[in-house]
Design a protein around this motif. Sequence first.
Motif, PDB file in Angstrom:
ATOM      1  N   LEU A  53       0.667  -1.130   0.128  1.00 54.27           N
ATOM      2  CA  LEU A  53      -0.158   0.044  -0.325  1.00 54.27           C
ATOM      3  C   LEU A  53       0.491   1.488   0.033  1.00 54.27           C
ATOM      4  O   LEU A  53       0.225   2.265  -0.920  1.00 54.27           O
ATOM      5  N   PHE A  54       1.567   1.514   1.158  1.00 52.84           N
ATOM      6  CA  PHE A  54       2.458   2.747   0.808  1.00 52.84           C
ATOM      7  C   PHE A  54       3.705   2.771   0.273  1.00 52.84           C
ATOM      8  O   PHE A  54       4.347   3.648   0.068  1.00 52.84           O
ATOM      9  N   GLY A  55       3.988   1.576  -0.581  1.00 50.60           N
ATOM     10  CA  GLY A  55       5.304   1.531  -1.385  1.00 50.60           C
ATOM     11  C   GLY A  55       4.757   1.609  -3.236  1.00 50.60           C
ATOM     12  O   GLY A  55       5.360   1.949  -3.062  1.00 50.60           O
ATOM     13  N   TRP A  56       3.667   0.727  -2.818  1.00 48.67           N
ATOM     14  CA  TRP A  56       2.838   0.914  -4.796  1.00 48.67           C
ATOM     15  C   TRP A  56       2.066   1.479  -4.616  1.00 48.67           C
ATOM     16  O   TRP A  56       2.420   2.594  -5.563  1.00 48.67           O
ATOM     17  N   LEU A  57       0.469   1.516  -4.224  1.00 51.21           N
ATOM     18  CA  LEU A  57      -0.186   2.227  -4.216  1.00 51.21           C
ATOM     19  C   LEU A  57      -0.299   3.761  -4.149  1.00 51.21           C
ATOM     20  O   LEU A  57      -1.212   4.121  -4.948  1.00 51.21           O
ATOM     21  N   ARG A  62      -1.225   9.006  -6.003  1.00 51.07           N
ATOM     22  CA  ARG A  62      -0.574  10.182  -5.888  1.00 51.07           C
ATOM     23  C   ARG A  62      -0.345  11.482  -7.182  1.00 51.07           C
ATOM     24  O   ARG A  62      -0.710  11.906  -7.638  1.00 51.07           O
ATOM     25  N   ARG A  63       0.752  10.239  -8.110  1.00 50.93           N
ATOM     26  CA  ARG A  63       0.516  10.634  -9.455  1.00 50.93           C
ATOM     27  C   ARG A  63      -0.766  10.918 -10.549  1.00 50.93           C
ATOM     28  O   ARG A  63      -0.654  11.697 -11.304  1.00 50.93           O
ATOM     29  N   ALA A  64      -1.820  10.186  -9.872  1.00 57.32           N
ATOM     30  CA  ALA A  64      -3.250  10.210 -10.629  1.00 57.32           C
ATOM     31  C   ALA A  64      -4.037  11.879 -10.314  1.00 57.32           C
ATOM     32  O   ALA A  64      -4.655  11.538 -10.975  1.00 57.32           O
ATOM     33  N   GLY A  65      -3.097  12.636  -9.409  1.00 59.50           N
ATOM     34  CA  GLY A  65      -3.865  13.329  -8.812  1.00 59.50           C
ATOM     35  C   GLY A  65      -4.955  13.263  -7.698  1.00 59.50           C
ATOM     36  O   GLY A  65      -4.999  11.865  -7.108  1.00 59.50           O
ATOM     37  N   GLY A  67      -7.866  13.637  -6.493  1.00 59.90           N
ATOM     38  CA  GLY A  67      -9.535  13.287  -7.063  1.00 59.90           C
ATOM     39  C   GLY A  67      -9.886  12.007  -7.094  1.00 59.90           C
ATOM     40  O   GLY A  67     -10.044  11.093  -6.127  1.00 59.90           O
ATOM     41  N   ARG A  68      -8.270  11.399  -7.746  1.00 63.46           N
ATOM     42  CA  ARG A  68      -8.082  10.247  -7.986  1.00 63.46           C
ATOM     43  C   ARG A  68      -7.247   9.143  -6.203  1.00 63.46           C
ATOM     44  O   ARG A  68      -8.634   8.909  -5.567  1.00 63.46           O
ATOM     45  N   ALA A  69      -7.019  10.140  -5.756  1.00 63.15           N
ATOM     46  CA  ALA A  69      -6.389   9.850  -4.294  1.00 63.15           C
ATOM     47  C   ALA A  69      -7.609   9.640  -3.164  1.00 63.15           C
ATOM     48  O   ALA A  69      -7.308   9.219  -2.442  1.00 63.15           O
ATOM     49  N   ALA A  70      -8.970  10.771  -3.767  1.00 64.22           N
ATOM     50  CA  ALA A  70      -9.948  11.086  -2.626  1.00 64.22           C
ATOM     51  C   ALA A  70     -10.566   9.398  -3.009  1.00 64.22           C
ATOM     52  O   ALA A  70     -11.380   8.869  -2.150  1.00 64.22           O
ATOM     53  N   VAL A  71     -11.035   9.497  -3.988  1.00 64.15           N
ATOM     54  CA  VAL A  71     -11.857   7.724  -4.384  1.00 64.15           C
ATOM     55  C   VAL A  71     -10.978   6.488  -3.912  1.00 64.15           C
ATOM     56  O   VAL A  71     -11.720   5.679  -3.296  1.00 64.15           O
ATOM     57  N   VAL A  72      -9.834   6.170  -4.286  1.00 64.47           N
ATOM     58  CA  VAL A  72      -8.835   5.380  -3.573  1.00 64.47           C
ATOM     59  C   VAL A  72      -8.750   5.118  -2.249  1.00 64.47           C
ATOM     60  O   VAL A  72      -9.231   4.359  -1.348  1.00 64.47           O
ATOM     61  N   GLY A  73      -8.409   6.522  -1.017  1.00 59.12           N
ATOM     62  CA  GLY A  73      -8.736   6.719  -0.236  1.00 59.12           C
ATOM     63  C   GLY A  73      -9.958   6.171   0.855  1.00 59.12           C
ATOM     64  O   GLY A  73     -10.200   5.860   1.468  1.00 59.12           O
ATOM     65  N   LEU A  74     -10.796   6.745   0.147  1.00 63.13           N
ATOM     66  CA  LEU A  74     -12.297   6.531   0.406  1.00 63.13           C
ATOM     67  C   LEU A  74     -12.514   4.654   0.205  1.00 63.13           C
ATOM     68  O   LEU A  74     -12.955   3.671   1.392  1.00 63.13           O
ATOM     69  N   ALA A  75     -11.985   4.412  -0.695  1.00 65.09           N
ATOM     70  CA  ALA A  75     -11.877   2.722  -0.573  1.00 65.09           C
ATOM     71  C   ALA A  75     -11.430   1.903   0.056  1.00 65.09           C
ATOM     72  O   ALA A  75     -11.921   0.972   0.429  1.00 65.09           O
ATOM     73  N   GLU A 102      -3.991   8.433   4.629  1.00 64.79           N
ATOM     74  CA  GLU A 102      -2.382   8.718   4.051  1.00 64.79           C
ATOM     75  C   GLU A 102      -3.397   9.905   2.573  1.00 64.79           C
ATOM     76  O   GLU A 102      -2.911  10.953   2.095  1.00 64.79           O
ATOM     77  N   LEU A 103      -4.200   8.879   1.876  1.00 66.10           N
ATOM     78  CA  LEU A 103      -4.833   8.980   0.780  1.00 66.10           C
ATOM     79  C   LEU A 103      -5.960  10.452   0.735  1.00 66.10           C
ATOM     80  O   LEU A 103      -5.950  11.225  -0.047  1.00 66.10           O
TER      81      LEU A 103
END
Length: 145
Positions: A53-57, A62-65, A67-75, A102-103
């Motif tokens: 999670l912290f080394g790859w995901l 983060r590189r995706a922006g 908006g993506r961080a919010a969605v993946v963080g919520l998931a 974190e996300l």
Amino acid sequence: MSWVGVVSLAVALAAMAVDHLLGTDREEGETGLVDPATFAISAALCLAAAALLFGWLIPRTRRAGAGRAAVVGLACSVLSVLPGIGFVWLGFPFVVAGAGIELGLEARRGARRRLALVAVALGSALVVFGAVAYAYAAVDGISEL
């Protein structure tokens, strides 16, 4: 690894030590370590989840922006609570919740602030509730020795 990752991993490992080494359901007169093999397995699972999670995901998200961080963080936060609560005895839901936090923190300035806030709140609730529950179990277990 960020401070959130370190804290969530530390909570996971401490909880697993309480659960599998000290024991939360100790029998009268029982001494020694309760289940060191399960502790080793759960600790390895927590470390593997943290690395993934912290080394790859998280870096990839983060590189995706934001908006993506919010969605993946919520998931991540939802997955740490809904199915994760059934596996809390293995510790990895604490690490998954940490990834959600974190996300969510990463995304709080983006367009999906509400999703980010829910990710932080839900993940934090699991980590704090779990830490308090296992701390109580540790104090209760020590007082019975």
